[in-house]
Every structure is written in structure tokens, then in C-alpha cells.
Design an enzyme around this catalytic site. Structure first.
Site, PDB file in Angstrom:
ATOM      1  N   GLU A 156       0.824  -1.209   0.000  1.00 22.06           N
ATOM      2  CA  GLU A 156       0.000   0.000   0.000  1.00 22.06           C
ATOM      3  C   GLU A 156       0.870   1.276   0.000  1.00 22.06           C
ATOM      4  O   GLU A 156       0.352   2.385   0.132  1.00 22.06           O
ATOM      5  CB  GLU A 156      -0.920  -0.045   1.223  1.00 22.06           C
ATOM      6  CG  GLU A 156      -2.347   0.388   1.039  1.00 22.06           C
ATOM      7  CD  GLU A 156      -3.104  -0.291  -0.088  1.00 22.06           C
ATOM      8  OE1 GLU A 156      -2.949   0.140  -1.235  1.00 22.06           O
ATOM      9  OE2 GLU A 156      -3.867  -1.231   0.179  1.00 22.06           O
TER      10      GLU A 156
ATOM     11  N   HIS B 167      -2.977   2.999   8.134  1.00 21.54           N
ATOM     12  CA  HIS B 167      -4.044   2.296   7.412  1.00 21.54           C
ATOM     13  C   HIS B 167      -4.332   0.971   8.106  1.00 21.54           C
ATOM     14  O   HIS B 167      -3.407   0.191   8.345  1.00 21.54           O
ATOM     15  CB  HIS B 167      -3.624   2.058   5.961  1.00 21.54           C
ATOM     16  CG  HIS B 167      -4.429   1.005   5.277  1.00 21.54           C
ATOM     17  ND1 HIS B 167      -5.805   1.061   5.192  1.00 21.54           N
ATOM     18  CD2 HIS B 167      -4.070  -0.157   4.673  1.00 21.54           C
ATOM     19  CE1 HIS B 167      -6.249  -0.009   4.560  1.00 21.54           C
ATOM     20  NE2 HIS B 167      -5.206  -0.771   4.235  1.00 21.54           N
TER      21      HIS B 167
ATOM     22  N   HIS C 278      -7.517  -2.357   8.806  1.00 22.75           N
ATOM     23  CA  HIS C 278      -8.756  -3.022   8.381  1.00 22.75           C
ATOM     24  C   HIS C 278      -9.640  -3.199   9.615  1.00 22.75           C
ATOM     25  O   HIS C 278     -10.216  -4.260   9.821  1.00 22.75           O
ATOM     26  CB  HIS C 278      -8.449  -4.384   7.762  1.00 22.75           C
ATOM     27  CG  HIS C 278      -7.598  -4.318   6.537  1.00 22.75           C
ATOM     28  ND1 HIS C 278      -7.048  -5.425   5.950  1.00 22.75           N
ATOM     29  CD2 HIS C 278      -7.218  -3.263   5.763  1.00 22.75           C
ATOM     30  CE1 HIS C 278      -6.357  -5.067   4.871  1.00 22.75           C
ATOM     31  NE2 HIS C 278      -6.428  -3.755   4.754  1.00 22.75           N
TER      32      HIS C 278
ATOM     33  N   HIS D 108     -12.843  -2.219   2.329  1.00 22.46           N
ATOM     34  CA  HIS D 108     -11.423  -2.411   2.604  1.00 22.46           C
ATOM     35  C   HIS D 108     -11.035  -2.005   4.036  1.00 22.46           C
ATOM     36  O   HIS D 108     -10.690  -2.869   4.833  1.00 22.46           O
ATOM     37  CB  HIS D 108     -10.629  -1.617   1.546  1.00 22.46           C
ATOM     38  CG  HIS D 108      -9.160  -1.829   1.598  1.00 22.46           C
ATOM     39  ND1 HIS D 108      -8.353  -1.591   0.516  1.00 22.46           N
ATOM     40  CD2 HIS D 108      -8.338  -2.228   2.597  1.00 22.46           C
ATOM     41  CE1 HIS D 108      -7.089  -1.855   0.845  1.00 22.46           C
ATOM     42  NE2 HIS D 108      -7.066  -2.242   2.102  1.00 22.46           N
TER      43      HIS D 108
HETATM   44 ZN    ZN Z   1      -5.422  -2.589   3.338  1.00 26.73          ZN
END
Ligand code: ZN
Length: 212
Positions: free
Chosen positions: A71, A89, A91, A151
Site C-alpha cells: 500500500e 491504514h 482493516h 477495505h
Molecule cells: Zn489494506
């Protein structure tokens, strides 16, 4: 603490708090032209400073034996478009629930203002692609947080601690919203109510000292 040590510290906390599982989620922190980022394929609670790659803002690997997180293009796009010095980031569960069902997280609590108000959900695109990076960049405009459809979430800050706290707040706001939906129809704060919060925050009450 060095940039890479910070990644290890906040990576461990992200796992402890259940914001990520396995090798999902990634963090980065910037200093000048360089960005330390979590590596691809390593669980965030198993990082060591040496395993964390350093890339330049153009995406060249400068240090480290492992490949940077898949990412990383999204992180670099965010650095290019904002004044962020750190990107987180994850999840996380409630963030992903909202990102899977809605186009934005409405402000039902005034703390949403800390993230810029309503949080937009960036349209779905395959992970790691320039398309996803562009969608996230657009959703973040004027905000400290965005959700990525089907996501997870992404937050930014002037420090890694700030970006991490924004991730915790984003997850809390999403959890409140999802739980509220299970009880009834959540009331969304109006623009006037949010303006009044900003006004109040800018003019805190001053308590006069008692004179003996
Ligand atoms: Zn991700």
C-alpha cells in the site's frame, strides 16, 4: 525514538487494540524526502527497526532488505497531496463495516470534527493500485481520515502518534454509528450544531479566580 522504532511501537499497539490482524494494515512516517514504512508480509507486532524499509517520496527503496508494504503508493500519494507527516491504514472492524455499506460516515458525534466532519468513503479499487491511491487522496481532501470501500480506513497526522489516535477515533466513531443503527435511527448533527461546536472550542469559558 527513530522513525523505524516508532513504526514498531505503533504497529504493536495496533495489533494489541485489535485494529489489524495478521499482516493486514500498514503505517508510515515521513522525515523530509524519506518515508519509513512497514514491510510487506510481516505482522505489525513482529516488526523490528531493521525490517522496516525506507523509501524516498518518489518511491525508490533507500534502505532495508524487505519490500515496502504493497500500500506504499497510497501512502506516497497522500504525502504528495497533504501536509501529513504520518499515515496509518488498518482493516479495523467497524471502519470496514461502514466502508462496506455506506458512502460516508455521517457526523453523529461532535468529535467527528477532529477528523474534518463527515468521513468520505473512497470508491473501491484493487489494493496497492494507483487508482486506489487517487481515490483515497480525493476522499481525504480537507480531512484527517477517509474510509476505503470494502477495505478499511486511513488517517493522517503531523506525527505518527497523531495519525494513530485519529485511527482510534475513526474506529470509535464508526462503532458508535453502527451500534446506534442497531438501536434506532441515529440523529446526524446539523451544520449549525457543528459550527456551534467550533465556536465553543475557539472560545472556551474562563473561570475567574476566587479572591480571598
Ligand atoms: Zn489494506
Amino acid at each position: 525514538m527513530s522513525l523505524r522504532e516508532q513504526l514498531c511501537e505503533y504497529g504493536r499497539r495496533a495489533v494489541e487494540l485489535g485494529l489489524v490482524i495478521g499482516t493486514s494494515g500498514n503505517l508510515s512516517v515521513r522525515q523530509g524526502d524519506l518515508v519509513a514504512v512497514t514491510p510487506s508480509g510481516v505482522a505489525l507486532d513482529r516488526l523490528t527497526p531493521e525490517t522496516c524499509p525506507v523509501v524516498d517520496v518518489a518511491g525508490h527503496l533507500v534502505e532495508g532488505e524487505l519490500q515496502p508494504s504493497s500500500e506504499t503508493p497510497m501512502h506516497l500519494a497522500v504525502y504528495e497531496a497533504t501536509d501529513a507527516q504520518a499515515v496509518v491504514h488498518t482493516h479495523s472492524v467497524f471502519g470496514t463495516v461502514v466502508a462496506t455499506t455506506m458512502t460516508e460516515l455521517p457526523p453523529v458525534h461532535y468529535n467527528a470534527l477532529l477528523l474534518g466532519g463527515a468521513v468520505k468513503v473512497a470508491p473501491y479499487a484493487t489494493y496497492g493500485t494507483p487508482e486506489l491511491a487517487a481515490n483515497v487522496r480525493a476522499a481525504l481532501e480537507g480531512r484527517r481520515a477517509a474510509l476505503m470501500a470494502n477495505h478499511g480506513g486511513v488517517t493522517i497526522g503531523a506525527t505518527l502518534e497523531e495519525a494513530f489516535e485519529a485511527t482510534r477515533l475513526l474506529e470509535w466513531l464508526c462503532e458508535v454509528y453502527v451500534r446506534a443503527l442497531g438501536v434506532g435511527r441515529p440523529a446526524v448533527l446539523t451544520a449549525e450544531q457543528l459550527d456551534a461546536v467550533v465556536e465553543r472550542a475557539l472560545n472556551p469559558p474562563v473561570f475567574p479566580r476566587r479572591t480571598p
